[in-house]
Design a protein around this motif. Structure first.
Motif, PDB file in Angstrom:
ATOM      1  N   VAL A 105       0.814  -1.209   0.000  1.00 31.88           N
ATOM      2  CA  VAL A 105       0.000   0.000   0.000  1.00 31.88           C
ATOM      3  C   VAL A 105       0.853   1.268   0.000  1.00 31.88           C
ATOM      4  O   VAL A 105       0.532   2.242  -0.689  1.00 31.88           O
ATOM      5  N   ALA A 106       1.931   1.258   0.782  1.00 30.83           N
ATOM      6  CA  ALA A 106       2.733   2.465   0.913  1.00 30.83           C
ATOM      7  C   ALA A 106       4.080   2.116   1.531  1.00 30.83           C
ATOM      8  O   ALA A 106       4.297   0.984   1.988  1.00 30.83           O
ATOM      9  N   SER A 107       4.958   3.084   1.546  1.00 33.47           N
ATOM     10  CA  SER A 107       6.227   2.930   2.249  1.00 33.47           C
ATOM     11  C   SER A 107       6.537   4.233   2.970  1.00 33.47           C
ATOM     12  O   SER A 107       5.947   5.286   2.675  1.00 33.47           O
ATOM     13  N   THR A 108       7.434   4.139   3.935  1.00 29.52           N
ATOM     14  CA  THR A 108       7.801   5.299   4.742  1.00 29.52           C
ATOM     15  C   THR A 108       9.310   5.469   4.738  1.00 29.52           C
ATOM     16  O   THR A 108      10.031   4.516   5.018  1.00 29.52           O
ATOM     17  N   PRO A 109       9.795   6.654   4.423  1.00 29.70           N
ATOM     18  CA  PRO A 109      11.241   6.868   4.470  1.00 29.70           C
ATOM     19  C   PRO A 109      11.780   6.647   5.877  1.00 29.70           C
ATOM     20  O   PRO A 109      11.101   6.889   6.877  1.00 29.70           O
ATOM     21  N   VAL A 110      12.993   6.173   5.946  1.00 31.18           N
ATOM     22  CA  VAL A 110      13.687   5.994   7.211  1.00 31.18           C
ATOM     23  C   VAL A 110      14.814   7.014   7.270  1.00 31.18           C
ATOM     24  O   VAL A 110      15.485   7.274   6.266  1.00 31.18           O
ATOM     25  N   ALA A 111      14.989   7.609   8.443  1.00 32.20           N
ATOM     26  CA  ALA A 111      16.005   8.640   8.598  1.00 32.20           C
ATOM     27  C   ALA A 111      17.041   8.233   9.640  1.00 32.20           C
ATOM     28  O   ALA A 111      16.757   7.467  10.557  1.00 32.20           O
ATOM     29  N   ILE A 112      18.229   8.745   9.469  1.00 34.04           N
ATOM     30  CA  ILE A 112      19.299   8.610  10.444  1.00 34.04           C
ATOM     31  C   ILE A 112      19.507   9.989  11.048  1.00 34.04           C
ATOM     32  O   ILE A 112      19.755  10.964  10.316  1.00 34.04           O
ATOM     33  N   ALA A 155       3.501   6.910  -1.643  1.00 34.01           N
ATOM     34  CA  ALA A 155       2.427   6.054  -2.174  1.00 34.01           C
ATOM     35  C   ALA A 155       2.956   5.256  -3.359  1.00 34.01           C
ATOM     36  O   ALA A 155       2.670   5.559  -4.516  1.00 34.01           O
ATOM     37  N   GLU A 156       3.765   4.242  -3.069  1.00 27.74           N
ATOM     38  CA  GLU A 156       4.337   3.385  -4.106  1.00 27.74           C
ATOM     39  C   GLU A 156       3.771   1.979  -3.921  1.00 27.74           C
ATOM     40  O   GLU A 156       4.107   1.288  -2.971  1.00 27.74           O
ATOM     41  N   SER A 157       2.918   1.566  -4.833  1.00 25.60           N
ATOM     42  CA  SER A 157       2.205   0.307  -4.663  1.00 25.60           C
ATOM     43  C   SER A 157       2.778  -0.780  -5.558  1.00 25.60           C
ATOM     44  O   SER A 157       3.449  -0.510  -6.554  1.00 25.60           O
ATOM     45  N   SER A 158       2.504  -2.014  -5.177  1.00 23.77           N
ATOM     46  CA  SER A 158       2.754  -3.169  -6.036  1.00 23.77           C
ATOM     47  C   SER A 158       1.691  -4.200  -5.691  1.00 23.77           C
ATOM     48  O   SER A 158       1.267  -4.313  -4.539  1.00 23.77           O
ATOM     49  N   ILE A 159       1.251  -4.955  -6.686  1.00 22.86           N
ATOM     50  CA  ILE A 159       0.103  -5.842  -6.534  1.00 22.86           C
ATOM     51  C   ILE A 159       0.513  -7.303  -6.729  1.00 22.86           C
ATOM     52  O   ILE A 159       1.326  -7.634  -7.591  1.00 22.86           O
ATOM     53  N   GLY A 160      -0.078  -8.188  -5.918  1.00 26.66           N
ATOM     54  CA  GLY A 160       0.034  -9.628  -6.114  1.00 26.66           C
ATOM     55  C   GLY A 160       1.450 -10.163  -6.167  1.00 26.66           C
ATOM     56  O   GLY A 160       2.254  -9.968  -5.261  1.00 26.66           O
TER      57      GLY A 160
END
Length: 323
Positions: free
Chosen positions: A123-130, A292-297
């Motif tokens: 559904v989505a991803s979240t950036p990770v920070a240092i 909002a970067e999706s991928s299906i199945g």
């Protein structure tokens, strides 16, 4: 010959009955509310994304999508609940990267991320920070790595076996630095101790960190994703800094029990593709700090498999003991 023919005929009838039952299930699905299990506490990153997705799925299906938070054991409690639950499309899992890290970090895990679930959609991803505490004498990741080669540094992560924990070890492996993981029960307590100076730096999702970066209580060093975040455009990525680490972000996605009827799975995947193209949904996700970067199945499934292989290599190379 008659006996053999009879066995073939019975097998054919059995297969036909299964297909008919599966078709009937798909035609009547959903006939009651859908439970979307989130293996984390309410209000966290996974929970917000799940509610955005669930609200739209509910409007498309005409049935309530009920968020059920089942936190504990680094996501394992909720995942096992869904893996062992009814496979009729009415109980789904809203997981994240723990499905890739837990299988290689825990010895007695009671589900298989690849065999016990069928991937519906990322559904989505979240950036990770240092980010470092201001008292640490570094202004860049390069300086952080250089300091880590002279003395051991402690970093906060949301927990043992989480992506931020393992990514810290990946950075250390590639640079010769010594980083000690200090695990917490989630990003909130990790952030509190990072701001309080109990650790040297933190690796965690960017969104809850923003208030501390803006106030100067933490100093943002880098984003682990492949591109700069629109929410913190002044923080460079590891890629552009030339730090050798593949891009990394925390992802969130929907899974169904493996035995869910294929017509239901296909319908869920089709609806998810529709949801993740909806401008209103995309706007809500982005405003909440997600990419909002999706991928299906199967595409989502291949990404999960690649993640498992990646973290397995890190654990082996860093000699991280299994829990």
């Amino acid at each position: 010959m008659k006996r053999s023919f009879s066995r073939v005929w019975r097998a054919t009838l059995c297969c036909a009955a299964v297909l008919l039952a599966s078709s009937a299930t798909a035609q009547t699905w959903p006939d009651r509310p859908i439970k979307l299990v989130v293996p984390f506490s309410a209000g966290g990153g996974a929970d917000v994304a799940a509610r955005t997705y669930g609200d739209k799925l509910s409007s498309l299906l005409g049935q309530p999508v009920v968020i059920e938070n089942k936190p504990g054991a680094s996501g394992n409690i909720g995942a096992e609940l869904v893996a062992r639950g009814p496979a009729d499309g009415h109980t789904l899992l809203f997981g994240n990267e723990f499905l890739a890290t837990n299988p290689v970090m825990f010895q007695n895990i009671r589900y298989d991320s690849l065999k016990d679930f069928v991937p519906i959609a990322k559904v989505a991803s979240t950036p990770v920070a240092i980010a470092a505490h201001p008292s640490l004498p570094v202004k860049s990741v390069q300086e952080l790595l250089a300091l880590g080669r002279t003395r051991a540094l402690n970093y906060a992560s949301p927990g043992v076996g989480t992506g931020p924990h393992l990514f810290g070890q990946l950075m250390a492996l590639g640079s010769g630095a010594k980083f000690n993981n200090i695990p917490y029960r989630g990003s909130a307590p990790a952030m509190a101790d990072a701001v309080g100076g109990q650790v040297d730096f933190i690796i965690s999702t960017l969104t809850p960190m923003m208030v501390y970066l803006q106030s100067g209580k933490l100093h943002g060093l880098a984003i682990t994703g492949g591109k700069r975040s629109t929410h913190a455009p002044d923080i460079p990525t590891l890629t552009e800094l030339g730090v050798v680490s593949p891009p990394y972000a925390v992802w969130y996605g929907v899974m169904a029990p493996a035995a869910t009827p294929q017509p239901v799975v296909a319908r869920l995947q089709q609806l998810s593709a529709q949801i993740l193209k909806d401008p209103e949904v995309l706007a809500k996700l982005r405003n909440a700090g997600y990419d909002a970067e999706s991928s299906i199945g199967d595409t989502f499934g291949a990404e999960l498999r690649a993640d498992i292989e990646r973290w397995q290599r890190v654990i082996q190379d860093a000699k991280i003991p299994k829990e």
